[in-house]
Every structure is written in C-alpha cells, then in structure tokens.
Design a protein around this motif. Sequence first.
Motif, PDB file in Angstrom:
ATOM      1  N   LYS A 151       0.879  -1.167   0.000  1.00 20.60           N
ATOM      2  CA  LYS A 151       0.000   0.000   0.000  1.00 20.60           C
ATOM      3  C   LYS A 151       0.911   1.210   0.000  1.00 20.60           C
ATOM      4  CE  LYS A 151      -3.950   2.158   2.157  1.00 20.60           C
ATOM      5  NZ  LYS A 151      -4.917   2.098   3.257  1.00 20.60           N
ATOM      6  N   CYS A 152       0.765   2.053  -1.011  1.00 19.03           N
ATOM      7  CA  CYS A 152       1.611   3.231  -1.160  1.00 19.03           C
ATOM      8  C   CYS A 152       1.068   4.389  -0.330  1.00 19.03           C
ATOM      9  CB  CYS A 152       1.678   3.635  -2.632  1.00 19.03           C
ATOM     10  SG  CYS A 152       2.365   2.352  -3.696  1.00 19.03           S
ATOM     11  N   SER A 153       1.884   5.399  -0.142  1.00 19.07           N
ATOM     12  CA  SER A 153       1.505   6.550   0.676  1.00 19.07           C
ATOM     13  C   SER A 153       0.278   7.273   0.136  1.00 19.07           C
ATOM     14  CB  SER A 153       2.671   7.533   0.791  1.00 19.07           C
ATOM     15  OG  SER A 153       3.021   8.029  -0.490  1.00 19.07           O
ATOM     16  N   ASP A 154       0.004   7.146  -1.167  1.00 15.47           N
ATOM     17  CA  ASP A 154      -1.178   7.787  -1.741  1.00 15.47           C
ATOM     18  C   ASP A 154      -2.412   6.889  -1.710  1.00 15.47           C
ATOM     19  OD1 ASP A 154      -0.602   5.944  -3.723  1.00 15.47           O
ATOM     20  OD2 ASP A 154      -0.305   7.425  -5.310  1.00 15.47           O
ATOM     21  N   GLY A 155      -2.294   5.719  -1.073  1.00 17.28           N
ATOM     22  CA  GLY A 155      -3.426   4.808  -0.934  1.00 17.28           C
ATOM     23  C   GLY A 155      -3.565   3.787  -2.044  1.00 17.28           C
ATOM     24  N   HIS A 156      -2.789   3.912  -3.115  1.00 11.60           N
ATOM     25  CA  HIS A 156      -2.838   2.947  -4.206  1.00 11.60           C
ATOM     26  C   HIS A 156      -2.083   1.679  -3.819  1.00 11.60           C
ATOM     27  CE1 HIS A 156      -3.876   6.564  -6.570  1.00 11.60           C
ATOM     28  NE2 HIS A 156      -4.639   5.692  -7.203  1.00 11.60           N
ATOM     29  N   PHE A 157      -2.430   0.581  -4.499  1.00  7.82           N
ATOM     30  CA  PHE A 157      -1.749  -0.684  -4.275  1.00  7.82           C
ATOM     31  C   PHE A 157      -0.759  -0.952  -5.401  1.00  7.82           C
ATOM     32  CE2 PHE A 157      -5.874  -1.627  -2.102  1.00  7.82           C
ATOM     33  CZ  PHE A 157      -5.358  -1.662  -0.823  1.00  7.82           C
ATOM     34  N   TYR A 158       0.346  -1.589  -5.033  1.00  7.77           N
ATOM     35  CA  TYR A 158       1.349  -2.028  -5.993  1.00  7.77           C
ATOM     36  C   TYR A 158       1.532  -3.525  -5.780  1.00  7.77           C
ATOM     37  CZ  TYR A 158       5.845  -2.888  -8.200  1.00  7.77           C
ATOM     38  OH  TYR A 158       6.832  -3.394  -8.988  1.00  7.77           O
ATOM     39  N   VAL A 159       1.549  -4.296  -6.861  1.00 11.78           N
ATOM     40  CA  VAL A 159       1.713  -5.753  -6.784  1.00 11.78           C
ATOM     41  C   VAL A 159       2.987  -6.131  -7.527  1.00 11.78           C
ATOM     42  CG1 VAL A 159       0.670  -7.992  -7.298  1.00 11.78           C
ATOM     43  CG2 VAL A 159      -0.793  -6.039  -6.724  1.00 11.78           C
ATOM     44  N   GLY A 160       3.788  -6.995  -6.913  1.00 13.76           N
ATOM     45  CA  GLY A 160       5.014  -7.447  -7.537  1.00 13.76           C
ATOM     46  C   GLY A 160       5.362  -8.862  -7.119  1.00 13.76           C
ATOM     47  N   HIS A 161       6.523  -9.327  -7.560  1.00 15.71           N
ATOM     48  CA  HIS A 161       7.037 -10.626  -7.120  1.00 15.71           C
ATOM     49  C   HIS A 161       8.551 -10.518  -6.978  1.00 15.71           C
ATOM     50  CE1 HIS A 161       8.192 -11.271 -11.322  1.00 15.71           C
ATOM     51  NE2 HIS A 161       8.931 -12.293 -10.901  1.00 15.71           N
ATOM     52  N   THR A 162       9.119 -11.405  -6.173  1.00 14.64           N
ATOM     53  CA  THR A 162      10.548 -11.344  -5.877  1.00 14.64           C
ATOM     54  C   THR A 162      11.034 -12.679  -5.328  1.00 14.64           C
ATOM     55  OG1 THR A 162      12.249 -10.110  -4.666  1.00 14.64           O
ATOM     56  CG2 THR A 162      10.179 -10.500  -3.513  1.00 14.64           C
ATOM     57  N   ASP A 163      12.359 -12.829  -5.267  1.00 16.34           N
ATOM     58  CA  ASP A 163      12.951 -13.994  -4.603  1.00 16.34           C
ATOM     59  C   ASP A 163      13.568 -13.602  -3.255  1.00 16.34           C
ATOM     60  OD1 ASP A 163      15.168 -12.602  -5.463  1.00 16.34           O
ATOM     61  OD2 ASP A 163      16.053 -14.270  -6.564  1.00 16.34           O
ATOM     62  N   ASN A 164      13.475 -12.315  -2.884  1.00 13.58           N
ATOM     63  CA  ASN A 164      13.996 -11.854  -1.598  1.00 13.58           C
ATOM     64  C   ASN A 164      13.075 -10.743  -1.096  1.00 13.58           C
ATOM     65  OD1 ASN A 164      15.400 -10.651   0.537  1.00 13.58           O
ATOM     66  ND2 ASN A 164      17.391 -11.126  -0.374  1.00 13.58           N
ATOM     67  N   LEU A 165      12.062 -11.125  -0.358  1.00 13.82           N
ATOM     68  CA  LEU A 165      11.014 -10.183   0.027  1.00 13.82           C
ATOM     69  C   LEU A 165      11.544  -9.040   0.879  1.00 13.82           C
ATOM     70  CD1 LEU A 165       8.003  -9.536  -0.181  1.00 13.82           C
ATOM     71  CD2 LEU A 165       7.647 -10.934   1.865  1.00 13.82           C
ATOM     72  N   GLU A 166      12.331  -9.324   1.893  1.00 15.42           N
ATOM     73  CA  GLU A 166      12.837  -8.261   2.768  1.00 15.42           C
ATOM     74  C   GLU A 166      13.669  -7.241   1.987  1.00 15.42           C
ATOM     75  OE1 GLU A 166      14.763  -9.546   6.352  1.00 15.42           O
ATOM     76  OE2 GLU A 166      13.224 -11.052   6.739  1.00 15.42           O
ATOM     77  N   HIS A 167      14.552  -7.723   1.137  1.00 16.04           N
ATOM     78  CA  HIS A 167      15.398  -6.838   0.335  1.00 16.04           C
ATOM     79  C   HIS A 167      14.550  -5.984  -0.615  1.00 16.04           C
ATOM     80  CE1 HIS A 167      18.838  -5.397  -1.927  1.00 16.04           C
ATOM     81  NE2 HIS A 167      18.248  -5.826  -3.037  1.00 16.04           N
ATOM     82  N   ARG A 168      13.561  -6.613  -1.242  1.00 13.20           N
ATOM     83  CA  ARG A 168      12.733  -5.892  -2.215  1.00 13.20           C
ATOM     84  C   ARG A 168      11.896  -4.806  -1.539  1.00 13.20           C
ATOM     85  NH1 ARG A 168      13.041  -4.661  -7.487  1.00 13.20           N
ATOM     86  NH2 ARG A 168      10.997  -4.554  -8.439  1.00 13.20           N
ATOM     87  N   ILE A 169      11.337  -5.105  -0.371  1.00 12.54           N
ATOM     88  CA  ILE A 169      10.546  -4.105   0.348  1.00 12.54           C
ATOM     89  C   ILE A 169      11.443  -2.943   0.762  1.00 12.54           C
ATOM     90  CG2 ILE A 169       9.062  -3.655   2.356  1.00 12.54           C
ATOM     91  CD1 ILE A 169       7.948  -5.587   0.080  1.00 12.54           C
ATOM     92  N   ALA A 170      12.638  -3.253   1.247  1.00 10.84           N
ATOM     93  CA  ALA A 170      13.588  -2.199   1.629  1.00 10.84           C
ATOM     94  C   ALA A 170      13.939  -1.328   0.419  1.00 10.84           C
ATOM     95  CB  ALA A 170      14.847  -2.814   2.236  1.00 10.84           C
ATOM     96  N   ALA A 171      14.099  -1.943  -0.743  1.00 11.63           N
ATOM     97  CA  ALA A 171      14.408  -1.179  -1.954  1.00 11.63           C
ATOM     98  C   ALA A 171      13.245  -0.263  -2.329  1.00 11.63           C
ATOM     99  CB  ALA A 171      14.741  -2.133  -3.102  1.00 11.63           C
ATOM    100  N   HIS A 172      12.015  -0.774  -2.214  1.00 18.62           N
ATOM    101  CA  HIS A 172      10.842   0.074  -2.465  1.00 18.62           C
ATOM    102  C   HIS A 172      10.810   1.237  -1.466  1.00 18.62           C
ATOM    103  CE1 HIS A 172       8.547  -1.994  -5.589  1.00 18.62           C
ATOM    104  NE2 HIS A 172       8.743  -3.155  -4.978  1.00 18.62           N
TER     105      HIS A 172
END
Length: 95
Positions: A9-30
């Motif tokens: 959930k982004c700061s403007d209330g919109h949703f973003y959907v993705g996929h990854t092989d390293n969830l913690e790293h990817r969230i930190a990058a976002h």
Amino acid sequence: MAFWAYMLKCSDGHFYVGHTDNLEHRIAAHQSGLVAGYTQRRHPVELVWSETFPTREEALAAERQIKGWSRAKKQALIAGDWELISQLARSRKTN
C-alpha cells in the motif's frame, strides 16, 4: 528457493503488486526509492499481503492475476476474505 508475490500500500493509498525472490530486500528497496517506477514517488510503502510460491513462474502468475483485480478484490485478499473474493469474481462475470 522460495518466491513471493506481494502487495504494497503506497503513501497515496494505491496498491502495488510485484514478485521477488527476496522479500525483505525488495521491500527495503521500495522503501528507499531505489526501485524505479511506480513506488519511487509513492513511498513510504507498507507490505499488506504476501504469499510464497515454489517457482518464479507461479509467483509471476499470481502477480499478473492480482494486478487485474479490482480494488475491492485486492482489499478482500488483504483481509483474507475468500468468500468475498468469490462473490466479487462471480459478480464480475455476470456484468
């Protein structure tokens, strides 16, 4: 190796959907704005849903499917309300 489909959930209330092989790293990058594109100007972001898959192909298929869903259906997924997801899917088919 596990793979994840995830929803932010982004700061403007919109949703973003993705996929990854390293969830913690990817969230930190976002969070840091290192991921160019949609979330770069919409952080901070909050992880609101994720699920693991045994293959990248399955995680990518889930990502693509969820990206096509309505906001209401995404909110039902976040809430874990499978009955509502089914109802929304049926109502979409009859429209």
